[in-house]
Design an enzyme around this catalytic site. Structure first.
Site, PDB file in Angstrom:
ATOM      1  N   TYR A   4      66.316  -9.085  21.316  1.00 24.18           N
ATOM      2  CA  TYR A   4      66.748  -8.238  20.477  1.00 24.18           C
ATOM      3  C   TYR A   4      67.294  -7.109  21.007  1.00 24.18           C
ATOM      4  CZ  TYR A   4      64.948  -8.930  15.766  1.00 24.18           C
ATOM      5  OH  TYR A   4      64.729  -9.132  14.659  1.00 24.18           O
TER       6      TYR A   4
ATOM      7  N   GLU B   3      68.987  -4.326  18.921  1.00 23.65           N
ATOM      8  CA  GLU B   3      69.672  -3.353  17.882  1.00 23.65           C
ATOM      9  C   GLU B   3      70.225  -2.344  18.326  1.00 23.65           C
ATOM     10  OE1 GLU B   3      66.316  -2.490  15.201  1.00 23.65           O
ATOM     11  OE2 GLU B   3      66.273  -4.758  14.138  1.00 23.65           O
TER      12      GLU B   3
ATOM     13  N   ASP C 185      92.252  -9.177   6.020  1.00 21.28           N
ATOM     14  CA  ASP C 185      91.175 -10.062   6.535  1.00 21.28           C
ATOM     15  C   ASP C 185      91.845 -11.384   7.067  1.00 21.28           C
ATOM     16  OD1 ASP C 185      89.362 -12.175   6.599  1.00 21.28           O
ATOM     17  OD2 ASP C 185      88.587 -12.033   4.809  1.00 21.28           O
TER      18      ASP C 185
ATOM     19  N   THR D 107      87.063 -13.876  11.049  1.00 21.73           N
ATOM     20  CA  THR D 107      86.023 -14.704  11.566  1.00 21.73           C
ATOM     21  C   THR D 107      86.713 -15.305  13.063  1.00 21.73           C
ATOM     22  OG1 THR D 107      87.076 -16.669  10.417  1.00 21.73           O
ATOM     23  CG2 THR D 107      85.368 -15.476   9.544  1.00 21.73           C
TER      24      THR D 107
ATOM     25  N   LYS E 266      87.511 -20.070  13.280  1.00 19.74           N
ATOM     26  CA  LYS E 266      88.557 -20.877  12.632  1.00 19.74           C
ATOM     27  C   LYS E 266      89.655 -21.047  13.355  1.00 19.74           C
ATOM     28  CE  LYS E 266      87.001 -19.138   8.205  1.00 19.74           C
ATOM     29  NZ  LYS E 266      87.110 -18.493   6.769  1.00 19.74           N
TER      30      LYS E 266
ATOM     31  N   ARG F 109      80.556 -19.249  15.056  1.00 15.85           N
ATOM     32  CA  ARG F 109      80.439 -18.627  13.872  1.00 15.85           C
ATOM     33  C   ARG F 109      80.021 -17.162  13.786  1.00 15.85           C
ATOM     34  NH1 ARG F 109      80.996 -23.397  11.089  1.00 15.85           N
ATOM     35  NH2 ARG F 109      81.401 -22.178   9.240  1.00 15.85           N
TER      36      ARG F 109
HETATM   37  C1  LIG Z   1      86.221 -18.092   6.127  1.00 13.16           C
HETATM   38  C2  LIG Z   1      86.425 -16.962   5.464  1.00 13.16           C
HETATM   39  C3  LIG Z   1      85.637 -15.646   5.082  1.00 13.16           C
HETATM   40  C4  LIG Z   1      83.921 -15.852   5.305  1.00 13.16           C
HETATM   41  O1  LIG Z   1      83.600 -16.524   6.335  1.00 13.16           O
HETATM   42  P1  LIG Z   1      81.927 -16.870   6.413  1.00 13.16           P
HETATM   43  O2  LIG Z   1      81.929 -17.029   7.855  1.00 13.16           O
HETATM   44  O3  LIG Z   1      82.084 -18.436   5.789  1.00 13.16           O
HETATM   45  O4  LIG Z   1      81.226 -16.104   5.632  1.00 13.16           O
HETATM   46  C5  LIG Z   1      86.212 -14.197   4.825  1.00 13.16           C
HETATM   47  N1  LIG Z   1      87.213 -14.306   4.386  1.00 13.16           N
HETATM   48  C6  LIG Z   1      88.391 -15.228   4.504  1.00 13.16           C
HETATM   49  C7  LIG Z   1      89.617 -14.763   4.233  1.00 13.16           C
HETATM   50  C8  LIG Z   1      87.865 -16.613   5.174  1.00 13.16           C
HETATM   51  O5  LIG Z   1      88.641 -17.500   5.242  1.00 13.16           O
END
Ligand SMILES: *Cc1c(COP(=O)(O)O)cnc(C)c1O
Length: 436
Positions: free
Chosen positions: A59, A61, A205, A232, A235, A241
């Site tokens: 933990y 926090e 994003d 993220t 990807k 993740r």
């Molecule tokens: C994949 C994605 C997310 C969300 O990611 P998760 O890990 O699935 O919650 C947010 N914004 C964009 C543009 C994404 O492609």
């Protein structure tokens, strides 16, 4: 695999054969099939090691040097590494590395920067925006007021004249860039100008293209003076993740407090270690070679698909993904197309196209991307083979015999490209030897 990993897997196999057998099945599936879902990738063995480590026991926090629990000498060092590597790689002043995934990363940004009821100008969902960009079914869509901009489906360009008109009329507090199904790059500088004209913050994003931005092969929103960038890490960045919230230093406290204690509790330190490793990998010259090949493969796949009569939304791609209008090209809705490709061990996802007349569960297209196949070492010649397999399968929808023959071909082809982190089975090795 090293001895400890072997021991862990052996213990799992002995204790819970049901879970172990499903895990083994998933390994075989990943090894035998072509992964073309653009948001997926195969992470590094080093990342798998960190994720499966004893760091999951701890933990932590709070933030380095300011924790609510003792025993943080190693976790502090790990989080420092992850934060400083993120700042160096994305050229930003502050990085929060605790968001548990992409959705909480965006929630933390909105909840930190906005008041309930504030307006956000974001991309239309059918034109490429993500669910977390205020979809009506999401909680964020209920808390904040999302207004939309669109693209020109002919070439994917954004109509900045219209976008400015909406911005002036709705006075957003935040202008949001980012997409999940848009095959082009953005002119971030123009978004920044619109945000300045209405006194809004600019946030991007870059979840899909995080790795391509890190490698310097796609535009970085911080170069255009953006305030906040989220991505993220699982990807194109090829890590665990999780999500990063990157920002200017004047927003650092706001963002940190919003992630913890605003939205989350204890960070996942095993994931943060895996993020640190991923960012070190992404700073190496080999990663730039990888990112360039992801783009070259997408260009090659798009070119071959077009040559075989497929219709792509916007006519092609500038990034790692493409949206194939299966209804227009093959008379198949996206659900049938996805199932047909599944039958030949090619994994894609059904996808709405701009202003899709069909419902989301039976949309007009599918989405394809090259980060995962590039990780396996496939290049332009392999993209030609994939384009042929995809178009042959879609043209043979419903023909079980033809699809079965294609599946055998696709699986035999795939086994020649190892998946990082999966120990090859004895049968696979034997089959590859037999095939020479
Ligand atoms: C994949 C994605 C997310 C969300 O990611 P998760 O890990 O699935 O919650 C947010 N914004 C964009 C543009 C994404 O492609």
């Amino acid at each position: 695999m090293n001895a400890v990993e072997n021991d862990c897997r052996a213990a799992l196999a002995e204790y819970d054969p049901e879970v172990e057998s499903a895990l083994r099945g998933e390994e075989r599936r990943q090894e035998r099939g072509v992964e073309l879902i653009p948001s997926e990738n195969y992470t590094y063995p080093e990342v798998l090691a960190a994720l499966g480590s004893v760091l999951t026991n701890k933990y932590s926090e709070g933030y380095p040097g300011r924790r609510y629990y003792g025993g943080q000498m190693y976790t502090d060092a790990i989080e420092h590494l992850a934060r400083s590597r993120a700042c160096a790689l994305f050229r930003c002043e502050h990085a929060n590395v605790q968001a548990l995934s992409g959705s909480p990363m965006n929630q933390a940004a909105y909840l930190g920067l906005l008041e309930p009821g504030d307006t956000v100008l974001a991309m239309d969902l059918s034109h490429g925006g993500h669910l977390t960009h205020g979809a009506p079914v999401s909680h964020m869509g209920k808390i904040f007021r999302f207004v939309r901009y669109k693209t020109d489906p002919a070439d994917g360009s954004i109509d900045f004249g219209e976008l400015r008109r909406v911005a002036r009329e709705t006075q957003p507090r935040l202008v949001l860039c980012g997409y999940t199904s848009y095959p082009r790059d953005y002119d971030y500088a123009e978004f920044r100008r619109v945000a300045d004209e209405v006194g809004a913050l600019a946030m991007a994003d870059i979840s899909h293209v995080g790795g391509l931005v890190a490698a310097g092969t796609m535009r970085n929103p911080f170069d255009a003076g953006f305030d906040v960038v989220t991505t993220t890490t699982h990807k194109s960045l090829r890590g665990p993740r999780a999500g990063l919230v990157l920002c200017k230093k004047e927003l650092a406290d706001t963002i940190d407090r919003s992630v913890f204690p605003g939205l989350q509790g204890g960070p996942h330190m095993n994931t943060i270690a895996a993020i640190a490793i991923t960012l070190r990998k992404a700073a190496e010259p080999e990663f730039t070679v990888y990112a360039r090949q992801v783009l070259a493969n997408a260009t090659a796949l798009a070119r071959e698909l077009l040559a075989r009569g497929a219709r792509l939304v916007t006519g092609g791609t500038d990034n790692h993904m493409m949206v194939l209008d299966t209804a227009a090209s093959f008379g198949l809705d996206g659900k049938v197309a996805e199932e047909t490709l599944d039958a030949v061990s090619i994994t894609v996802n059904k996808q709405i196209v701009p202003d899709d007349p069909r419902p989301p569960l039976r949309p007009s297209g599918i989405r394809l991307g090259t980060p995962a196949v590039t990780t396996r070492g496939m290049r332009e010649p392999e993209m030609e083979r994939l384009a042929r397999a995809i178009t042959e399968a879609l043209a043979s929808a419903g023909n079980a015999t033809k699809l079965e023959r294609l599946r055998e071909e696709v699986e035999a082809f795939c086994l020649g490209y190892p998946v990082p982190g999966i120990a090859r089975s004895v049968t696979v090795e034997a089959r590859l030897r037999a095939e020479g």
